[in-house]
Design a protein around this motif. Sequence first.
Motif, PDB file in Angstrom:
ATOM      1  N   THR A  64       0.819  -1.212   0.000  1.00 54.29           N
ATOM      2  CA  THR A  64       0.000   0.000   0.000  1.00 54.29           C
ATOM      3  C   THR A  64       0.855   1.266   0.000  1.00 54.29           C
ATOM      4  O   THR A  64       0.307   2.373  -0.105  1.00 54.29           O
ATOM      5  CB  THR A  64      -0.940   0.049   1.225  1.00 54.29           C
ATOM      6  OG1 THR A  64      -0.174   0.248   2.422  1.00 54.29           O
ATOM      7  CG2 THR A  64      -1.742  -1.235   1.343  1.00 54.29           C
ATOM      8  N   THR A 307     -12.812  -6.006  -0.818  1.00 54.19           N
ATOM      9  CA  THR A 307     -13.118  -4.745  -0.162  1.00 54.19           C
ATOM     10  C   THR A 307     -12.028  -3.736  -0.493  1.00 54.19           C
ATOM     11  O   THR A 307     -10.866  -4.097  -0.734  1.00 54.19           O
ATOM     12  CB  THR A 307     -13.203  -4.917   1.364  1.00 54.19           C
ATOM     13  OG1 THR A 307     -11.961  -5.442   1.857  1.00 54.19           O
ATOM     14  CG2 THR A 307     -14.328  -5.861   1.736  1.00 54.19           C
ATOM     15  N   LYS A 308     -12.401  -2.464  -0.484  1.00 53.63           N
ATOM     16  CA  LYS A 308     -11.445  -1.415  -0.798  1.00 53.63           C
ATOM     17  C   LYS A 308     -10.363  -1.341   0.278  1.00 53.63           C
ATOM     18  O   LYS A 308     -10.656  -1.366   1.469  1.00 53.63           O
ATOM     19  CB  LYS A 308     -12.153  -0.068  -0.926  1.00 53.63           C
ATOM     20  CG  LYS A 308     -11.231   1.078  -1.308  1.00 53.63           C
ATOM     21  CD  LYS A 308     -11.978   2.406  -1.373  1.00 53.63           C
ATOM     22  CE  LYS A 308     -11.016   3.553  -1.636  1.00 53.63           C
ATOM     23  NZ  LYS A 308     -11.714   4.872  -1.640  1.00 53.63           N
ATOM     24  N   THR A 309      -9.110  -1.264  -0.160  1.00 54.29           N
ATOM     25  CA  THR A 309      -7.982  -1.113   0.753  1.00 54.29           C
ATOM     26  C   THR A 309      -8.001   0.288   1.364  1.00 54.29           C
ATOM     27  O   THR A 309      -8.307   1.266   0.693  1.00 54.29           O
ATOM     28  CB  THR A 309      -6.664  -1.348   0.002  1.00 54.29           C
ATOM     29  OG1 THR A 309      -6.678  -2.676  -0.551  1.00 54.29           O
ATOM     30  CG2 THR A 309      -5.466  -1.202   0.923  1.00 54.29           C
ATOM     31  N   GLN A 310      -7.647   0.367   2.627  1.00 57.12           N
ATOM     32  CA  GLN A 310      -7.620   1.642   3.324  1.00 57.12           C
ATOM     33  C   GLN A 310      -6.180   2.148   3.484  1.00 57.12           C
ATOM     34  O   GLN A 310      -5.239   1.365   3.503  1.00 57.12           O
ATOM     35  CB  GLN A 310      -8.274   1.506   4.705  1.00 57.12           C
ATOM     36  CG  GLN A 310      -9.712   1.019   4.665  1.00 57.12           C
ATOM     37  CD  GLN A 310     -10.633   1.955   3.899  1.00 57.12           C
ATOM     38  OE1 GLN A 310     -10.604   3.178   4.102  1.00 57.12           O
ATOM     39  NE2 GLN A 310     -11.449   1.390   3.008  1.00 57.12           N
ATOM     40  N   ASN A 311      -6.020   3.445   3.585  1.00 55.54           N
ATOM     41  CA  ASN A 311      -4.737   4.075   3.916  1.00 55.54           C
ATOM     42  C   ASN A 311      -3.609   3.646   2.978  1.00 55.54           C
ATOM     43  O   ASN A 311      -2.566   3.158   3.403  1.00 55.54           O
ATOM     44  CB  ASN A 311      -4.345   3.761   5.366  1.00 55.54           C
ATOM     45  CG  ASN A 311      -5.393   4.222   6.361  1.00 55.54           C
ATOM     46  OD1 ASN A 311      -5.926   5.321   6.236  1.00 55.54           O
ATOM     47  ND2 ASN A 311      -5.714   3.374   7.325  1.00 55.54           N
ATOM     48  N   TYR A 312      -3.831   3.850   1.695  1.00 51.83           N
ATOM     49  CA  TYR A 312      -2.817   3.500   0.713  1.00 51.83           C
ATOM     50  C   TYR A 312      -2.255   4.757   0.057  1.00 51.83           C
ATOM     51  O   TYR A 312      -2.898   5.809   0.022  1.00 51.83           O
ATOM     52  CB  TYR A 312      -3.390   2.569  -0.362  1.00 51.83           C
ATOM     53  CG  TYR A 312      -4.523   3.174  -1.164  1.00 51.83           C
ATOM     54  CD1 TYR A 312      -4.265   3.905  -2.330  1.00 51.83           C
ATOM     55  CD2 TYR A 312      -5.849   3.001  -0.770  1.00 51.83           C
ATOM     56  CE1 TYR A 312      -5.304   4.450  -3.068  1.00 51.83           C
ATOM     57  CE2 TYR A 312      -6.888   3.548  -1.506  1.00 51.83           C
ATOM     58  CZ  TYR A 312      -6.614   4.267  -2.647  1.00 51.83           C
ATOM     59  OH  TYR A 312      -7.630   4.822  -3.382  1.00 51.83           O
TER      60      TYR A 312
END
Length: 326
Positions: A64, A307-312
């Motif tokens: 990420t 699911t959408k990746t967070q904090n990338y």
Amino acid sequence: MKASAYFSWAFLLSPIWAAPAANPCDIRSTDTSFTDYAYVYFTGEGTSNGEQIYMAVSNNNDPTQWTTLKNGQPFLTTNVGTKGIRDPSLIAAPDRSKFWIIATDLKVNGLPGGWSNTDMQTKGSKSIVVWESTNLKNWSGPRLAKVSPDNAGMTWAPDAIWDPARNAYMVYWTSSVLSNGNGISAGWKILRCYTKDFVTFTKAEEYLVGYGMDVTITAGDNGAYYMITKNGPNGLIQENVSYNGLSGQWKKVSENIGQGALPSGEGPLIFRDNKTPSKWHLWIDNNTKGSGYMPFETTNIATGHYTKTQNYKLPANPRHGYVIPM
């Protein structure tokens, strides 16, 4: 490994690059010795040098967070064919003794009419652009390799995967075939050929019909192959599976991947997590807004639920490309 160490270039020659992959069918497999990821891509047609090869490396084995090479300037450039590339794929030999970059031979920047110019689909290149390396630092090329038949109107989004049934790489791409001929009927389809060295290729043949475009295939567990493609409703992403090899029957697993997060998407790429083998990362190019890739993830690829990746934080303008472990 910190990305800053990568800039010394010593890392490119380190043993990890030559380490054998755990799964000889596909280097994007489970191997806990991998310590980072490499990402090749282009940045779009909005600038004169956006349709060239760019490269980034992950920070501390985290897919990420990324750092671009050459201060965000093109890593490799092409002066063959249309003098532009899109949709690069980074292919590693099963023993990682060689690497190839294969890409679409297409430059939209400066093309009269831009995307409204239909010549790119009816009079487009019959070739892919190829680079070759033994260490990911020094590259030979670029060179053109003709893979499409004369009745094909384009050769887009080339990809390749090792096919153990043929003991060769299966190269496949999206094409609009304009007329019947060369053993291929007219229509929009995925074509394929085989090669052992990305120099000599077998005659192109029809591979898939009705699976959209921008196909990428990865080897999963227990003999499964997963095909990710721009196909189905809402211009989004579909996942299919084959349990009978690359020439087996494909079954739809899920579709509308990315719905709610993206208006539509293209150019999907998929890769397994280095630290958690059950986890997979799927990136979808948010082409309608020109913002580039949006990452998604799953801990069970067999379900097709992401699911959408967070904090990338991806590189700037991260368009259609390819990620491999290193």
